[in-house]
Each structure stands twice: as structure tokens, then as C-alpha cells.
Design a protein around this motif. Structure first.
Motif, mmCIF file in Angstrom:
data_model
loop_
_atom_site.group_PDB
_atom_site.id
_atom_site.type_symbol
_atom_site.label_atom_id
_atom_site.label_comp_id
_atom_site.label_asym_id
_atom_site.label_seq_id
_atom_site.Cartn_x
_atom_site.Cartn_y
_atom_site.Cartn_z
ATOM 1 N N PRO A 17 9.204 26.489 56.940
ATOM 2 C CA PRO A 17 10.638 25.930 56.625
ATOM 3 C C PRO A 17 10.543 24.520 56.984
ATOM 4 O O PRO A 17 11.371 23.911 56.177
ATOM 5 N N PRO A 18 10.043 24.013 57.947
ATOM 6 C CA PRO A 18 10.256 22.483 58.377
ATOM 7 C C PRO A 18 9.697 21.844 57.274
ATOM 8 O O PRO A 18 10.468 20.732 56.808
ATOM 9 N N TYR B 146 6.031 25.010 47.354
ATOM 10 C CA TYR B 146 5.515 23.647 48.223
ATOM 11 C C TYR B 146 4.218 23.747 48.527
ATOM 12 O O TYR B 146 3.275 22.774 48.549
ATOM 13 N N GLU C 60 13.175 21.395 44.959
ATOM 14 C CA GLU C 60 14.489 22.100 44.729
ATOM 15 C C GLU C 60 15.751 21.413 44.798
ATOM 16 O O GLU C 60 16.782 21.887 45.136
ATOM 17 N N ARG D 269 12.307 19.282 49.895
ATOM 18 C CA ARG D 269 13.183 20.234 49.240
ATOM 19 C C ARG D 269 13.793 19.008 47.991
ATOM 20 O O ARG D 269 14.183 19.608 46.893
ATOM 21 N N ARG E 35 9.345 22.504 54.098
ATOM 22 C CA ARG E 35 10.302 22.828 52.872
ATOM 23 C C ARG E 35 11.556 22.027 52.710
ATOM 24 O O ARG E 35 11.912 21.425 51.881
ATOM 25 N N ARG E 36 12.048 21.908 54.355
ATOM 26 C CA ARG E 36 13.315 21.101 54.246
ATOM 27 C C ARG E 36 12.909 19.633 53.977
ATOM 28 O O ARG E 36 13.983 18.858 53.489
ATOM 29 N N VAL E 37 11.664 18.927 54.437
ATOM 30 C CA VAL E 37 11.331 17.668 54.166
ATOM 31 C C VAL E 37 11.356 17.529 52.737
ATOM 32 O O VAL E 37 11.773 16.464 52.103
ATOM 33 N N GLY F 198 15.432 30.906 54.275
ATOM 34 C CA GLY F 198 14.929 29.627 53.930
ATOM 35 C C GLY F 198 15.735 29.086 52.741
ATOM 36 O O GLY F 198 16.713 29.186 52.656
ATOM 37 N N THR F 199 14.771 28.751 51.614
ATOM 38 C CA THR F 199 15.357 27.959 50.387
ATOM 39 C C THR F 199 16.014 29.011 49.405
ATOM 40 O O THR F 199 16.458 28.633 48.601
#
Length: 373
Positions: free
Chosen positions: A344-345, A298, A355, A351, A347-349, A27-28
Motif C-alpha cells: 500500500p505505501p 505496480y 490509477e 497511484r 501504491r499510494r506514491v 487498498g486501491t
């Protein structure tokens, strides 16, 4: 491990032999050669963040329910101390090096600024306060933890160089309860009163976590929690749970000054014991929620919008919500609401807010330049 509020600027630790084999972080998180994430800590962070969300969801249910208030008191005695102890443990190597400062800024300062602004705008809408000002010095709702983590981590080299840092941190926390004039800037009252838990984490070593994983400690943990819940139930009419927020002085809580230092010591002892019991029951192996532990920042920051909005939108108004069935539904909904942002989905949005890279904002240090071909 920048995806967690408890580990936003640390190097992943090598798992002890007793924990089994852990896969590299996904993941991140950015894997470090020769290092692996310990699933124990990811599990602990996820379970703690679930307790945070459940505590927030129970808040409107306390009125008229002694049982919910007792559970609420027990949860608040555990979840933030647990988060902060783990934060301190993973901050042991903080030396304010250029890479660490960059991670501190991108993983703590930038999310603080963005979410402090977002929560203020959100509160204007939900609470009908169009004139509410955006103040980066007065943390709103959940953002106090990021402000506190920034201060604690910057002072880590100081605590690491002291001979007896924990007694000194306790003395600072005790004195804070005698100082109603500290004010709201960066929620400094909380920063100082929660400081001993962070310093305790700084003093812990891997072998200390091995101790709480022993079978006999696990066996003792359940009766200790049972006794703690019984005491919390008995104490509901006699104890002001606002002490567990650690955001007010003795004078502001309407008690004599001498009670502040004594309550600080008593709560530290009780919460430390309960944190040890909590960690004793954290799974040591990889589970279905282990990967979610890398995204607790998150979950922490995003679930607050739903928790705040639910009260303003009247979700607690139906009478059935305050019955046993409603309390169970609210608990499960809170766990789901904090779990979804850790995936993960999501977190991607988000980020960009939690991060951000911001490579353009920092100069490259000599070590990085030497690595460049």
C-alpha cells in the motif's frame, strides 16, 4: 480491481462457496456493494507476478547454466499464459460501456503512455543511448502487455459473440507465425500469438476453476511440473526458448514456415496444462500475500527498472553470482523487488501513474447523472 494488469477493468467476482469467506477488497480497489474479492485470484496474480520477476532476474544467468535455462524455460511457459488467462476471465463482462471505457483508459492506456515514456528515458541513461526516440507504437520492455491488453479487451465483444472463438483465435495465432511483415507496431506479433490464452479465459466459468482446486488435480500437478522440468532440461540444447516470447515469426526464428503453426498448437497445449497445474496449487484462502494481489500492476511495471538497471550496473558481474548461492540470492532479490511495489505505501506514491482518476477528461453518462441528487 484496477490495480492489477490482469484485472484493470473488471468487476470483482463473488467467491464460490468452497473458497471460504473473503474480506472486501482493500487498498486501491473499490468495493462493489454485494461483491467480494476472491482471495484465490489475488493469490494467483501475486504468485504469477513473482514468477515474472524471477524470470527476468534469471535472464542474465542462462549463459553456461543448463539448469537455470531449463527453469527459465519452464517459468516462461507458465507466467504470461497464466496472467493472460486470468485477464480474459475477468474481461468476460466487458461491453464497452462508458464506465468500462473510462477504466480501460485510466487503468491501461494512461499507464502505457507514462511507463513507455519512462522506460525509454531510463534506457537512454542505462544503455547510453541519448538519441533513443520515444515511440508509443513500439512498446519497450514490459509495456507490451498493456498494449496487448488494450487490444484484447476492445475486441472482447467480438469474441463473446462468436460460436467457436477459441479455434478462431488459435488460427489467428498460427497465421501470425507465418507473417514476418506484421512489424513492431504495438508489438502486434505478441498480441496475436498470445490471443488464444485471452480468449480461453473469456470462455472459462467459475466451475472450471473449481475443477483445478480438486485434491486429485493438486496431487497430479507436482508430477506434471516435475516431468515438464525434466523435458525442459533435456530440450535446452534442442529447443529455442525464444518461441516462448511469442514475438517473432517462424522465418524470423530461422525455421521453416510449417513449424510456426505446429509450435503454436504445441505450446498452447503445454502452457494450458501447466497453467492448470499452477492454479491447482494457488491457495484458496487468505494468506499474507493476498492483499498484494490487488497491486500487481505496480509490481509489474516498477520492478522492470531494477531488472533493467541491474544488468547495466554490473550487478551480475561478480563470479559468485553465477554459482548456486548467487542464483538463490538473485531469485530472492527478484521476489522482494516485485513484492515491495505491491504494498500500500508504494501504491499510494505511484497511484498517479497507474490509477489516475482523470474525472475531468470524461463526460458523465446518463446513469451517473441519474444517480446525482
Amino acid at each position: 480491481m484496477r490495480a492489477s494488469p490482469t484485472a484493470s477493468a473488471e468487476t470483482p467476482v463473488r467467491p464460490p462457496a468452497a473458497t471460504g469467506t473473503a474480506r472486501p477488497a482493500t487498498g486501491t480497489a473499490r468495493p462493489v456493494p454485494g461483491k467480494q474479492r476472491d482471495p484465490f485470484f489475488d493469490n494467483a496474480k501475486y504468485l504469477a507476478i513473482v514468477l515474472v520477476a524471477i524470470g527476468h532476474a534469471w535472464e542474465p544467468l542462462r549463459s553456461g547454466s543448463r539448469g537455470v535455462t531449463a527453469l527459465y524455460t519452464l517459468v516462461y511457459a507458465v507466467h504470461m499464459p497464466a496472467f493472460i488467462v486470468v485477464s480474459g476471465y475477468f474481461s468476460r463482462s466487458f461491453r464497452a460501456t462508458p464506465p468500462q471505457i473510462r477504466r480501460l483508459v485510466t487503468g491501461v492506456v494512461v499507464p502505457y503512455v507514462l511507463f513507455e515514456t519512462a522506460y525509454t528515458l531510463f534506457t537512454r541513461w542505462t544503455d547510453h543511448q541519448p538519441d533513443r526516440a520515444i515511440s508509443l507504437l513500439d512498446p519497450l520492455y514490459l509495456t507490451w502487455f498493456l498494449a496487448a491488453l488494450f487490444v484484447w479487451r476492445l475486441t472482447t465483444p467480438l469474441w463473446n459473440h462468436l460460436r467457436h472463438p477459441l479455434p478462431l483465435a488459435l488460427a489467428v495465432a498460427m497465421l501470425a507465425t507465418l507473417s514476418p511483415s506484421i512489424g513492431d507496431d504495438l508489438d502486434l506479433q505478441r498480441v496475436l500469438q498470445f490471443l488464444p490464452y485471452f480468449v480461453l479465459g473469456l470462455r472459462l466459468r467459475p466451475e472450471h476453476f473449481q475443477l483445478v482446486r480438486r485434491p486429485e488435480v493438486r496431487q497430479l500437478a507436482l508430477p506434471v511440473f516435475g516431468c515438464a522440468l525434466a523435458v525442459a532440461y533435456w530440450a535446452v540444447p534442442h529447443f529455442d526458448y525464444a518461441w516462448l516470447f511469442h514475438n517473432a515469426s517462424a522465418d524470423q526464428l530461422g525455421v521453416p514456415d510449417w513449424e510456426g503453426p505446429l509450435m503454436t498448437l504445441a505450446l498452447f497445449a503445454c502452457s494450458t496444462l501447466l497453467v492448470a497445474c499452477f492454479l491447482a496449487w494457488v491457495p484458496r484462502r487468505r494468506t499474507w500475500f493476498t492483499a498484494l494481489g490487488a497491486g500487481t500492476l505496480y509490481g509489474y511495471l516498477l520492478h522492470g527498472f531494477l531488472a533493467q538497471g541491474a544488468k547495466s550496473w554490473g550487478w551480475y558481474d561478480p563470479s559468485w553470482v553465477r554459482g548456486p548461492l548467487g542464483e538463490i540470492v538473485v531469485t530472492l532479490a527478484a521476489a522482494a523487488a516485485v513484492t515491495a511495489p505491491c504494498t500500500p505505501p508504494v501504491r499510494r506514491v505511484f497511484r498517479f501513474a497507474t490509477e489516475p482518476e482523470l474525472r475531468w477528461a470524461f463526460r458523465r453518462d446518463a446513469t451517473e447523472l441519474a444517480r446525482t441528487p
